[in-house]
Design a protein around this motif. Structure first.
Motif, PDB file in Angstrom:
ATOM      1  N   SER A 116      26.843  39.413  37.004  1.00  0.00           N
ATOM      2  CA  SER A 116      27.418  40.683  36.565  1.00  0.00           C
ATOM      3  C   SER A 116      28.456  41.130  37.588  1.00  0.00           C
ATOM      4  O   SER A 116      28.233  41.032  38.796  1.00  0.00           O
ATOM      5  CB  SER A 116      26.298  41.724  36.450  1.00  0.00           C
ATOM      6  N   ILE A 117      29.595  41.637  37.087  1.00  0.00           N
ATOM      7  CA  ILE A 117      30.707  41.958  37.975  1.00  0.00           C
ATOM      8  C   ILE A 117      31.528  43.112  37.414  1.00  0.00           C
ATOM      9  O   ILE A 117      31.607  43.291  36.200  1.00  0.00           O
ATOM     10  CB  ILE A 117      31.602  40.717  38.180  1.00  0.00           C
ATOM     11  N   CYS A 118      32.093  43.894  38.315  1.00  0.00           N
ATOM     12  CA  CYS A 118      33.047  44.933  37.934  1.00  0.00           C
ATOM     13  C   CYS A 118      34.409  44.499  38.466  1.00  0.00           C
ATOM     14  O   CYS A 118      34.546  44.165  39.643  1.00  0.00           O
ATOM     15  CB  CYS A 118      32.656  46.280  38.539  1.00  0.00           C
ATOM     16  N   ILE A 119      35.395  44.492  37.594  1.00  0.00           N
ATOM     17  CA  ILE A 119      36.752  44.086  37.954  1.00  0.00           C
ATOM     18  C   ILE A 119      37.694  45.254  37.699  1.00  0.00           C
ATOM     19  O   ILE A 119      37.646  45.872  36.645  1.00  0.00           O
ATOM     20  CB  ILE A 119      37.219  42.877  37.109  1.00  0.00           C
ATOM     21  N   GLU A 120      38.527  45.557  38.687  1.00  0.00           N
ATOM     22  CA  GLU A 120      39.602  46.531  38.532  1.00  0.00           C
ATOM     23  C   GLU A 120      40.909  45.814  38.796  1.00  0.00           C
ATOM     24  O   GLU A 120      41.015  45.043  39.738  1.00  0.00           O
ATOM     25  CB  GLU A 120      39.457  47.672  39.531  1.00  0.00           C
ATOM     26  N   GLY A 121      41.890  46.070  37.959  1.00  0.00           N
ATOM     27  CA  GLY A 121      43.169  45.403  38.147  1.00  0.00           C
ATOM     28  C   GLY A 121      44.179  45.852  37.124  1.00  0.00           C
ATOM     29  O   GLY A 121      44.100  46.964  36.598  1.00  0.00           O
ATOM     30  N   LYS A 122      45.121  44.957  36.841  1.00  0.00           N
ATOM     31  CA  LYS A 122      46.171  45.268  35.862  1.00  0.00           C
ATOM     32  C   LYS A 122      46.349  44.079  34.930  1.00  0.00           C
ATOM     33  O   LYS A 122      46.017  42.946  35.273  1.00  0.00           O
ATOM     34  CB  LYS A 122      47.468  45.603  36.576  1.00  0.00           C
ATOM     35  N   ASN A 125      49.285  50.821  34.434  1.00  0.00           N
ATOM     36  CA  ASN A 125      48.703  49.569  33.973  1.00  0.00           C
ATOM     37  C   ASN A 125      47.427  49.370  34.778  1.00  0.00           C
ATOM     38  O   ASN A 125      47.458  48.816  35.871  1.00  0.00           O
ATOM     39  CB  ASN A 125      49.691  48.417  34.190  1.00  0.00           C
ATOM     40  N   LYS A 126      46.294  49.844  34.274  1.00  0.00           N
ATOM     41  CA  LYS A 126      45.023  49.796  34.991  1.00  0.00           C
ATOM     42  C   LYS A 126      43.922  49.382  34.033  1.00  0.00           C
ATOM     43  O   LYS A 126      43.813  49.910  32.934  1.00  0.00           O
ATOM     44  CB  LYS A 126      44.698  51.165  35.576  1.00  0.00           C
ATOM     45  N   VAL A 127      43.099  48.453  34.474  1.00  0.00           N
ATOM     46  CA  VAL A 127      41.989  47.944  33.682  1.00  0.00           C
ATOM     47  C   VAL A 127      40.740  47.964  34.549  1.00  0.00           C
ATOM     48  O   VAL A 127      40.785  47.579  35.716  1.00  0.00           O
ATOM     49  CB  VAL A 127      42.247  46.484  33.238  1.00  0.00           C
ATOM     50  N   ILE A 128      39.638  48.421  33.971  1.00  0.00           N
ATOM     51  CA  ILE A 128      38.330  48.342  34.621  1.00  0.00           C
ATOM     52  C   ILE A 128      37.364  47.768  33.597  1.00  0.00           C
ATOM     53  O   ILE A 128      37.229  48.311  32.502  1.00  0.00           O
ATOM     54  CB  ILE A 128      37.823  49.719  35.095  1.00  0.00           C
ATOM     55  N   ILE A 129      36.721  46.667  33.961  1.00  0.00           N
ATOM     56  CA  ILE A 129      35.720  46.071  33.072  1.00  0.00           C
ATOM     57  C   ILE A 129      34.453  45.787  33.870  1.00  0.00           C
ATOM     58  O   ILE A 129      34.506  45.523  35.073  1.00  0.00           O
ATOM     59  CB  ILE A 129      36.207  44.774  32.383  1.00  0.00           C
ATOM     60  N   ILE A 130      33.328  45.864  33.184  1.00  0.00           N
ATOM     61  CA  ILE A 130      32.047  45.453  33.737  1.00  0.00           C
ATOM     62  C   ILE A 130      31.454  44.485  32.734  1.00  0.00           C
ATOM     63  O   ILE A 130      31.321  44.814  31.550  1.00  0.00           O
ATOM     64  CB  ILE A 130      31.103  46.647  33.961  1.00  0.00           C
ATOM     65  N   GLY A 131      31.148  43.286  33.204  1.00  0.00           N
ATOM     66  CA  GLY A 131      30.620  42.275  32.302  1.00  0.00           C
ATOM     67  C   GLY A 131      30.000  41.123  33.064  1.00  0.00           C
ATOM     68  O   GLY A 131      29.695  41.245  34.251  1.00  0.00           O
TER      69      GLY A 131
END
Length: 155
Positions: free
Chosen positions: A75-81, A6-12
């Motif tokens: 602008s941000i990069c988020i890593e999580g679940k 369960n891994k998510v990486i978004i940049i927005g």
């Protein structure tokens, strides 16, 4: 044996300033939305833009950092679940929402900084904070790049 991930990486970009909450035990939580936009040209030549909104939750020290430094549009990069939560509304109807519980956050900059840096470069002037950032990221100032340390590297 099959595993799972369960891994998510978004940049927005942030849709609003973070909302802060403090739990009864004093733990801080920050909530905010991040927009990610996919742009492409379809077969008929039209430019298409699809924006998805993601709910992000940060805890403890990361929440405090978000409160202090993040603002709408940054602008941000988020890593999580992904985490799904449920509750009942005032009419007793069960509602669901899926959030990104962030494990890692990387601030990528803001429109304010870009405008400020552009203005400052036009006037050949850096403010103290910008000069500190540039100094801290200057490879010549890095201890790893000193002659003594680079000789100890195995490659």
């Amino acid at each position: 044996m099959a595993g799972s991930l369960n891994k998510v990486i978004i940049i927005g970009n942030l849709g609003a300033d973070p909302e802060m909450k403090e739990m009864p035990d004093g733990t801080k939580m920050a909530k905010f939305s991040v927009a990610t936009t996919e742009k492409y040209t379809n077969k008929s030549g039209e430019k298409i833009s699809n924006t998805e909104w993601h709910n992000v939750v940060l805890w403890r020290r990361q929440a405090e950092i978000a409160e202090q430094y993040l603002h709408k549009g940054d602008s941000i990069c988020i890593e999580g679940k992904l985490k799904t939560r449920s509750w009942e509304d005032e009419n007793g109807i069960k509602k669901y929402a899926t959030d990104i519980q962030a494990d890692n956050m990387t601030m990528l900059g803001s429109r304010r900084e870009a405008t400020s840096m552009q203005h400052d470069s036009n006037s050949n002037h850096l403010n103290k904070e910008q000069a500190t950032i540039i100094t801290n990221h200057n490879p010549e100032n890095s201890e790893l790049n000193s002659d003594n340390e680079s000789q100890d590297l195995p490659f």
